[in-house]
Design a protein around this motif. Structure first.
Motif, PDB file in Angstrom:
ATOM      1  N   ARG A  60       0.965  -1.185  -0.043  1.00  0.00           N
ATOM      2  CA  ARG A  60      -0.123  -0.113   0.197  1.00  0.00           C
ATOM      3  C   ARG A  60       0.844   1.353  -0.034  1.00  0.00           C
ATOM      4  O   ARG A  60       0.642   2.059  -0.871  1.00  0.00           O
ATOM      5  CB  ARG A  60      -1.120  -0.076   1.237  1.00  0.00           C
ATOM      6  N   TRP A  61       1.880   1.301   0.830  1.00  0.00           N
ATOM      7  CA  TRP A  61       2.667   2.370   0.848  1.00  0.00           C
ATOM      8  C   TRP A  61       3.624   2.531  -0.194  1.00  0.00           C
ATOM      9  O   TRP A  61       4.137   3.620  -0.475  1.00  0.00           O
ATOM     10  CB  TRP A  61       3.496   2.749   2.125  1.00  0.00           C
ATOM     11  N   THR A  62       4.156   1.549  -0.683  1.00  0.00           N
ATOM     12  CA  THR A  62       4.783   1.555  -2.138  1.00  0.00           C
ATOM     13  C   THR A  62       4.021   2.438  -3.104  1.00  0.00           C
ATOM     14  O   THR A  62       4.667   3.171  -3.966  1.00  0.00           O
ATOM     15  CB  THR A  62       5.395   0.239  -2.627  1.00  0.00           C
ATOM     16  N   LYS A  63       2.748   1.855  -3.118  1.00  0.00           N
ATOM     17  CA  LYS A  63       2.009   2.830  -3.998  1.00  0.00           C
ATOM     18  C   LYS A  63       1.940   4.085  -3.917  1.00  0.00           C
ATOM     19  O   LYS A  63       2.015   5.163  -4.595  1.00  0.00           O
ATOM     20  CB  LYS A  63       0.597   2.058  -4.036  1.00  0.00           C
ATOM     21  N   VAL A  64       1.835   4.568  -2.619  1.00  0.00           N
ATOM     22  CA  VAL A  64       1.615   5.907  -2.283  1.00  0.00           C
ATOM     23  C   VAL A  64       2.813   6.614  -2.415  1.00  0.00           C
ATOM     24  O   VAL A  64       2.827   7.611  -3.080  1.00  0.00           O
ATOM     25  CB  VAL A  64       1.457   6.054  -0.732  1.00  0.00           C
ATOM     26  N   VAL A  65       3.875   6.242  -2.389  1.00  0.00           N
ATOM     27  CA  VAL A  65       5.261   6.772  -2.830  1.00  0.00           C
ATOM     28  C   VAL A  65       5.376   6.786  -4.347  1.00  0.00           C
ATOM     29  O   VAL A  65       5.765   8.082  -4.655  1.00  0.00           O
ATOM     30  CB  VAL A  65       6.547   5.843  -2.318  1.00  0.00           C
ATOM     31  N   ALA A  66       4.968   5.871  -5.001  1.00  0.00           N
ATOM     32  CA  ALA A  66       5.177   5.979  -6.478  1.00  0.00           C
ATOM     33  C   ALA A  66       4.046   6.952  -7.095  1.00  0.00           C
ATOM     34  O   ALA A  66       4.332   7.485  -7.880  1.00  0.00           O
ATOM     35  CB  ALA A  66       4.772   4.508  -7.039  1.00  0.00           C
ATOM     36  N   ASN A  67       2.967   7.188  -6.479  1.00  0.00           N
ATOM     37  CA  ASN A  67       1.970   8.145  -6.803  1.00  0.00           C
ATOM     38  C   ASN A  67       2.337   9.427  -6.655  1.00  0.00           C
ATOM     39  O   ASN A  67       1.681  10.408  -7.112  1.00  0.00           O
ATOM     40  CB  ASN A  67       0.677   7.737  -6.532  1.00  0.00           C
ATOM     41  N   GLN A  68       3.169   9.725  -5.577  1.00  0.00           N
ATOM     42  CA  GLN A  68       3.459  11.098  -5.281  1.00  0.00           C
ATOM     43  C   GLN A  68       3.769  12.074  -6.350  1.00  0.00           C
ATOM     44  O   GLN A  68       3.174  13.187  -6.490  1.00  0.00           O
ATOM     45  CB  GLN A  68       4.512  11.269  -4.065  1.00  0.00           C
ATOM     46  N   PRO A  69       4.453  11.941  -7.318  1.00  0.00           N
ATOM     47  CA  PRO A  69       4.761  12.816  -8.529  1.00  0.00           C
ATOM     48  C   PRO A  69       3.448  13.206  -9.253  1.00  0.00           C
ATOM     49  O   PRO A  69       3.389  14.150  -9.792  1.00  0.00           O
ATOM     50  CB  PRO A  69       5.793  12.144  -9.237  1.00  0.00           C
ATOM     51  N   LEU A  70       2.698  11.808  -9.362  1.00  0.00           N
ATOM     52  CA  LEU A  70       1.588  12.152 -10.188  1.00  0.00           C
ATOM     53  C   LEU A  70       0.250  13.045  -9.548  1.00  0.00           C
ATOM     54  O   LEU A  70      -0.254  13.870 -10.002  1.00  0.00           O
ATOM     55  CB  LEU A  70       0.675  10.642 -10.398  1.00  0.00           C
ATOM     56  N   ARG A  71       0.630  12.855  -8.217  1.00  0.00           N
ATOM     57  CA  ARG A  71      -0.626  13.597  -7.385  1.00  0.00           C
ATOM     58  C   ARG A  71      -0.096  15.119  -7.570  1.00  0.00           C
ATOM     59  O   ARG A  71      -0.986  15.963  -7.543  1.00  0.00           O
ATOM     60  CB  ARG A  71      -0.384  13.261  -5.935  1.00  0.00           C
ATOM     61  N   VAL A  72       1.128  15.530  -7.307  1.00  0.00           N
ATOM     62  CA  VAL A  72       1.906  16.951  -7.678  1.00  0.00           C
ATOM     63  C   VAL A  72       1.148  17.189  -9.005  1.00  0.00           C
ATOM     64  O   VAL A  72       0.934  18.418  -9.106  1.00  0.00           O
ATOM     65  CB  VAL A  72       3.255  16.876  -7.107  1.00  0.00           C
ATOM     66  N   LEU A  73       1.719  16.488  -9.986  1.00  0.00           N
ATOM     67  CA  LEU A  73       1.277  16.944 -11.444  1.00  0.00           C
ATOM     68  C   LEU A  73      -0.113  16.979 -11.484  1.00  0.00           C
ATOM     69  O   LEU A  73      -0.560  18.035 -12.098  1.00  0.00           O
ATOM     70  CB  LEU A  73       1.776  15.758 -12.130  1.00  0.00           C
ATOM     71  N   ALA A  74      -0.873  16.379 -10.959  1.00  0.00           N
ATOM     72  CA  ALA A  74      -2.610  16.315 -11.414  1.00  0.00           C
ATOM     73  C   ALA A  74      -2.725  17.777 -10.494  1.00  0.00           C
ATOM     74  O   ALA A  74      -3.560  18.773 -11.093  1.00  0.00           O
ATOM     75  CB  ALA A  74      -3.013  15.423 -10.513  1.00  0.00           C
ATOM     76  N   GLN A  75      -2.272  18.030  -9.401  1.00  0.00           N
ATOM     77  CA  GLN A  75      -2.802  19.376  -8.596  1.00  0.00           C
ATOM     78  C   GLN A  75      -2.384  20.735  -9.498  1.00  0.00           C
ATOM     79  O   GLN A  75      -2.975  21.669  -9.634  1.00  0.00           O
ATOM     80  CB  GLN A  75      -2.084  19.470  -7.436  1.00  0.00           C
ATOM     81  N   GLN A  76      -1.063  20.461 -10.214  1.00  0.00           N
ATOM     82  CA  GLN A  76      -0.774  21.491 -10.868  1.00  0.00           C
ATOM     83  C   GLN A  76      -1.774  21.693 -12.196  1.00  0.00           C
ATOM     84  O   GLN A  76      -2.094  22.762 -12.628  1.00  0.00           O
ATOM     85  CB  GLN A  76       0.833  21.401 -11.317  1.00  0.00           C
ATOM     86  N   LEU A  77      -1.821  20.643 -13.106  1.00  0.00           N
ATOM     87  CA  LEU A  77      -2.404  20.394 -14.330  1.00  0.00           C
ATOM     88  C   LEU A  77      -3.807  20.776 -14.422  1.00  0.00           C
ATOM     89  O   LEU A  77      -4.515  21.490 -15.134  1.00  0.00           O
ATOM     90  CB  LEU A  77      -2.050  19.345 -15.095  1.00  0.00           C
ATOM     91  N   MET A  78      -4.604  20.402 -13.292  1.00  0.00           N
ATOM     92  CA  MET A  78      -5.976  20.356 -13.427  1.00  0.00           C
ATOM     93  C   MET A  78      -6.489  21.787 -13.126  1.00  0.00           C
ATOM     94  O   MET A  78      -7.836  22.262 -13.756  1.00  0.00           O
ATOM     95  CB  MET A  78      -6.688  19.254 -12.136  1.00  0.00           C
ATOM     96  N   ASP A  79      -5.727  22.500 -12.470  1.00  0.00           N
ATOM     97  CA  ASP A  79      -6.306  23.778 -12.291  1.00  0.00           C
ATOM     98  C   ASP A  79      -6.378  24.705 -13.655  1.00  0.00           C
ATOM     99  O   ASP A  79      -6.995  25.709 -13.754  1.00  0.00           O
ATOM    100  CB  ASP A  79      -5.447  24.739 -11.352  1.00  0.00           C
ATOM    101  N   ALA A  80      -5.572  24.330 -14.572  1.00  0.00           N
ATOM    102  CA  ALA A  80      -5.409  24.863 -15.699  1.00  0.00           C
ATOM    103  C   ALA A  80      -6.364  24.224 -16.849  1.00  0.00           C
ATOM    104  O   ALA A  80      -7.070  24.697 -17.706  1.00  0.00           O
ATOM    105  CB  ALA A  80      -4.147  25.036 -16.392  1.00  0.00           C
ATOM    106  N   SER A  81      -6.315  22.718 -16.879  1.00  0.00           N
ATOM    107  CA  SER A  81      -6.793  21.867 -17.870  1.00  0.00           C
ATOM    108  C   SER A  81      -8.441  22.004 -17.801  1.00  0.00           C
ATOM    109  O   SER A  81      -9.063  22.026 -18.669  1.00  0.00           O
ATOM    110  CB  SER A  81      -6.491  20.610 -17.869  1.00  0.00           C
ATOM    111  N   ILE A  82      -9.087  22.051 -16.498  1.00  0.00           N
ATOM    112  CA  ILE A  82     -10.563  22.189 -16.396  1.00  0.00           C
ATOM    113  C   ILE A  82     -11.115  23.609 -16.849  1.00  0.00           C
ATOM    114  O   ILE A  82     -12.173  23.728 -17.664  1.00  0.00           O
ATOM    115  CB  ILE A  82     -10.878  22.176 -14.859  1.00  0.00           C
TER     116      ILE A  82
END
Length: 264
Positions: free
Chosen positions: A212-234
């Motif tokens: 579970r926590w390996t997934k959390v660490v692997a997803n961290q860059p995607l979470r940061v990227l999503a926060q950045q891009l979604m505020d523009a893409s929507i």
């Protein structure tokens, strides 16, 4: 966890594995307003469910989720404020899926398009029926690929190929999607459930919190990227809903003809 309030999902348990099945208002599980609302909260509820450790996400019938429902498209064009008002939910669909700690396996039983493709690709392991197709044809109905496609596609297959598919809206057959690294596996229909079960068993054979926590660490860059891009893409997707060519593209798609585009 009580899932009885859901109208666009059904749920089934086997031991500590919970299968959530997208059950849309049409044969291809197209996303309507009710489903969009439920997508914005279902991944939080799946994470909070105390009786499951692994989630399988699949679709009812012959499709996984083939994008937006065309009746809902008509409502969005006629009433742009309704499109504007789904922006917050649109962001939460992506961010809550990426925030889930439990492993989530996509059982891609059929076509995954648009938001359906985004949801499939944001899962941890994607196993597809080899007859399925996947793609993000937002542009073909006059919309910016703003609901997460621009986030995840470049991370999986690189920017050059991702931009080609996002800007053309072309669909990809599952075996080719697996070869290019867009999804994990494409298997014959008869083998789909066995392959899903094989992956589930491998995950269950490892210590739960390590997985579970390996997934959390692997997803961290995607979470940061999503926060950045979604505020523009929507907002860009919301603007594209106002364009003249948006209405023409939807009408042409319904009428099975080439759109008469004006560039406006």
């Amino acid at each position: 966890m009580d899932f009885d309030t859901y109208t666009r999902f059904t749920f089934a348990r086997h031991d500590r594995v919970l299968t959530a099945t997208i059950t849309g208002p049409n044969p291809v599980n197209g996303v309507d307003e009710a489903m969009h609302h439920e997508l914005a909260r279902v991944f939080t509820d799946l994470q909070r469910d105390p009786d499951s450790d692994i989630i399988i996400l699949t679709g009812a019938g012959r499709a996984f989720c083939a994008g937006g429902d065309f009746d809902w498209f008509d409502e969005q064009i006629a009433h742009p404020d309704r499109f504007r008002d789904i922006g917050w939910d649109a962001k939460r669909v992506v961010t809550t899926l990426l925030e889930m700690e439990k492993p989530i396996i996509c059982r891609m039983n059929g076509a995954a398009a648009g938001l359906g493709a985004t949801i499939a690709l944001l899962c941890d392991i994607i196993i597809a029926d080899d007859r399925a197709v996947i793609g993000d044809p937002h542009v073909k109905v006059g919309l910016v690929a703003g609901d997460g496609g621009a986030v995840i596609w470049p991370q999986l297959i690189g920017y050059a190929r991702a931009k080609e598919y996002l800007m053309t809206g072309d669909l990809i057959k599952a075996p080719e999607a697996a070869r290019m690294g867009l999804i994990n596996h494409a298997v014959p229909t008869a083998d789909l459930d066995a392959k899903v079960a094989e992956i589930v068993a491998k995950l269950q054979a490892n210590p739960k919190w390590a997985v579970r926590w390996t997934k959390v660490v692997a997803n961290q860059p995607l979470r940061v990227l999503a926060q950045q891009l979604m505020d523009a893409s929507i907002p860009y997707e919301t603007l594209s809903n106002l364009a003249h060519d948006r209405a023409e593209a939807v009408t042409a798609f319904r009428e099975r003809r080439a759109p008469r585009l004006t560039g406006e």
